[in-house]
Write an enzyme that holds these catalytic residues in place. Structure first.
Site, short mmCIF file in Angstrom:
data_model
loop_
_atom_site.label_atom_id
_atom_site.label_comp_id
_atom_site.label_asym_id
_atom_site.label_seq_id
_atom_site.Cartn_x
_atom_site.Cartn_y
_atom_site.Cartn_z
N SER A 155 0.84 -1.19 0.00
CA SER A 155 0.00 0.00 0.00
C SER A 155 0.89 1.25 0.00
O SER A 155 1.74 1.39 -0.88
CB SER A 155 -0.95 -0.04 1.20
OG SER A 155 -1.98 0.90 1.06
N ASP A 320 -9.05 -6.34 -4.83
CA ASP A 320 -8.71 -5.02 -4.29
C ASP A 320 -9.57 -3.96 -4.97
O ASP A 320 -9.50 -3.78 -6.19
CB ASP A 320 -7.23 -4.74 -4.53
CG ASP A 320 -6.68 -3.59 -3.70
OD1 ASP A 320 -7.47 -2.73 -3.28
OD2 ASP A 320 -5.46 -3.56 -3.48
N HIS A 353 -8.00 -5.31 -0.35
CA HIS A 353 -6.69 -4.68 -0.10
C HIS A 353 -6.03 -5.24 1.16
O HIS A 353 -4.80 -5.35 1.22
CB HIS A 353 -6.89 -3.17 0.03
CG HIS A 353 -5.63 -2.38 -0.01
ND1 HIS A 353 -4.80 -2.30 -1.11
CD2 HIS A 353 -5.03 -1.60 0.95
CE1 HIS A 353 -3.77 -1.52 -0.86
NE2 HIS A 353 -3.88 -1.09 0.40
#
Length: 381
Positions: A155, A320, A353
């Site tokens: 991320s 995601d 995610h």
């Protein structure tokens, strides 16, 4: 010559530099002094070729894993980092620092401005991913480390890993980027803006000057609630909560103080973050993510990516919704066009995610084998 000041508090270590306010930000402004909080795991081998830098995501910190069974605080990547795990601290020396702009020991908006004796608040300068990486570079300089085996991040941490590969192409042998695109698209920037506005609209934000008052806990909680929605997939949320209610259906006709289970979960996650995170830091770090754009910084994406010399592992997550496959495949294609030595993997997951934080078994072989490949190449040089 740069002056570095060191100290320790338990497992956490600190270094301070830029005492003369001479650290140059990407904006062109200068800033200092800067304190960096960091933690280390394992030992540096005699060849000094087993060093891994882990960069954390938005609300992470330097405590990537427990240091021992006696360490009372769990690490945010305990499943991934430790003795015998995929990032094996019996084999590798791991460093993780709290990012510049953070709120867990590294200088950020909640830190004391030595000129005023009060927290910087909104007077803290706007920072970028590149600034975070340059601060990490200073940390490694302070530790007399001039080369690392790999930089690993997911991320926002993946953005830092990519920036490391572009800014300091000779500094590492490998890069692992998990679920992080080349740049945020309009939808991701929109999510971040709504989260920031939730904080700034809280009457307790006080223009960022709330440290001696009741802070914007409601705004930060709402920001986190929205963030948690983007971190998970609709499949996972349906499986975890479906349409189950915590209150009798009749009570829903009488008051808004009733909850579906998914609402209760979001409220809990929101208030949980409030207990450990600074609202201004949330503003600064999300804006840094918005601003990340290699094309702007280096003239074009192609020029930036052509600088990369490290072997690159890029991992995408099929479910995601924050950084969807289309963005990750775009990044894959741009890296290949730039001639980067790339390994690309897609993780089949319903976790969205958040998969890279919880589904250790799906990443174990991919990451450990990539690191092993880098390490073996180093050992035979």
């Amino acid at each position: 010559m740069e002056k570095f000041e060191f100290w320790e508090e338990g497992y956490k270590k600190f270094v301070r530099f830029a005492h003369n306010k001479d650290f140059v930000l990407e904006s062109g402004k200068t800033f200092g002094p800067i304190t960096v909080a960091y933690e280390v795991y394992g030992e540096i081998n005699k060849e000094k070729n087993n060093i891994i830098l882990i960069t954390h995501a938005l609300t992470g910190d330097s405590h990537v894993a427990k240091h021992s069974e006696d360490d009372p605080k769990p690490g945010w990547w305990d499943k991934f980092v430790g003795p015998g795990k995929m990032i094996d601290t019996n084999k590798y020396f791991v460093i993780c620092s709290n990012v510049f702009g953070g709120c867990q020991g590294t200088t950020g908006p909640s830190s004391i401005d030595p000129e005023t004796g009060k927290p910087y608040g909104a007077k803290f300068p706007i920072i970028t991913i590149k600034d975070m990486v340059n601060v990490q570079k200073k940390l490694l300089e302070a530790l007399e480390i001039d080369h690392i085996l790999c930089v690993v991040g997911g991320s926002m941490g993946g953005m830092q890993a990519l920036e490391w590969a572009v800014s300091y192409p000779d500094f590492m042998d490998g890069v692992i980027n998990i679920a992080s695109p080349l740049k945020l698209n309009a939808q991701s920037i929109a999510f971040n803006e709504v989260m920031r506005r939730a904080i700034m609209a809280d009457p307790n934000w006080h223009g960022g000057d709330y440290y001696d008052k009741t802070g914007p806990s409601q705004g930060l909680s709402i920001a986190r609630m929205l963030g948690m929605i983007t971190y998970q997939s609709d499949k996972l949320m349906d499986r975890k909560f479906n349409r189950r209610m915590k209150d009798p259906v009749e009570s829903f006709f009488e008051s808004f103080n009733t909850e579906f289970e998914v609402e209760s979960y979001l409220h809990y996650q929101g208030m949980k973050l409030v207990q450990r995170f600074d609202a201004n830091t949330y503003l600064y770090l999300t804006r840094a993510m918005d601003l990340y754009d290699l094309g702007r910084t280096y003239g074009s994406e192609e020029e930036a990516l052509r600088r990369i010399k490290a072997k690159f592992l890029l991992i995408a997550i099929t479910s995601d919704i924050l950084f969807p496959l289309s963005q990750m495949r775009y990044m894959r294609d741009r890296l290949l066009e730039a001639g980067v030595d790339l390994v690309y993997k897609e993780i089949e997951s319903d976790y969205g995610h958040d998969s890279f934080l919880v589904e250790e078994e799906k990443y174990r072989n991919i990451i450990s084998e990539f690191l092993e490949l880098l390490y073996n190449k180093e050992m035979i040089r």
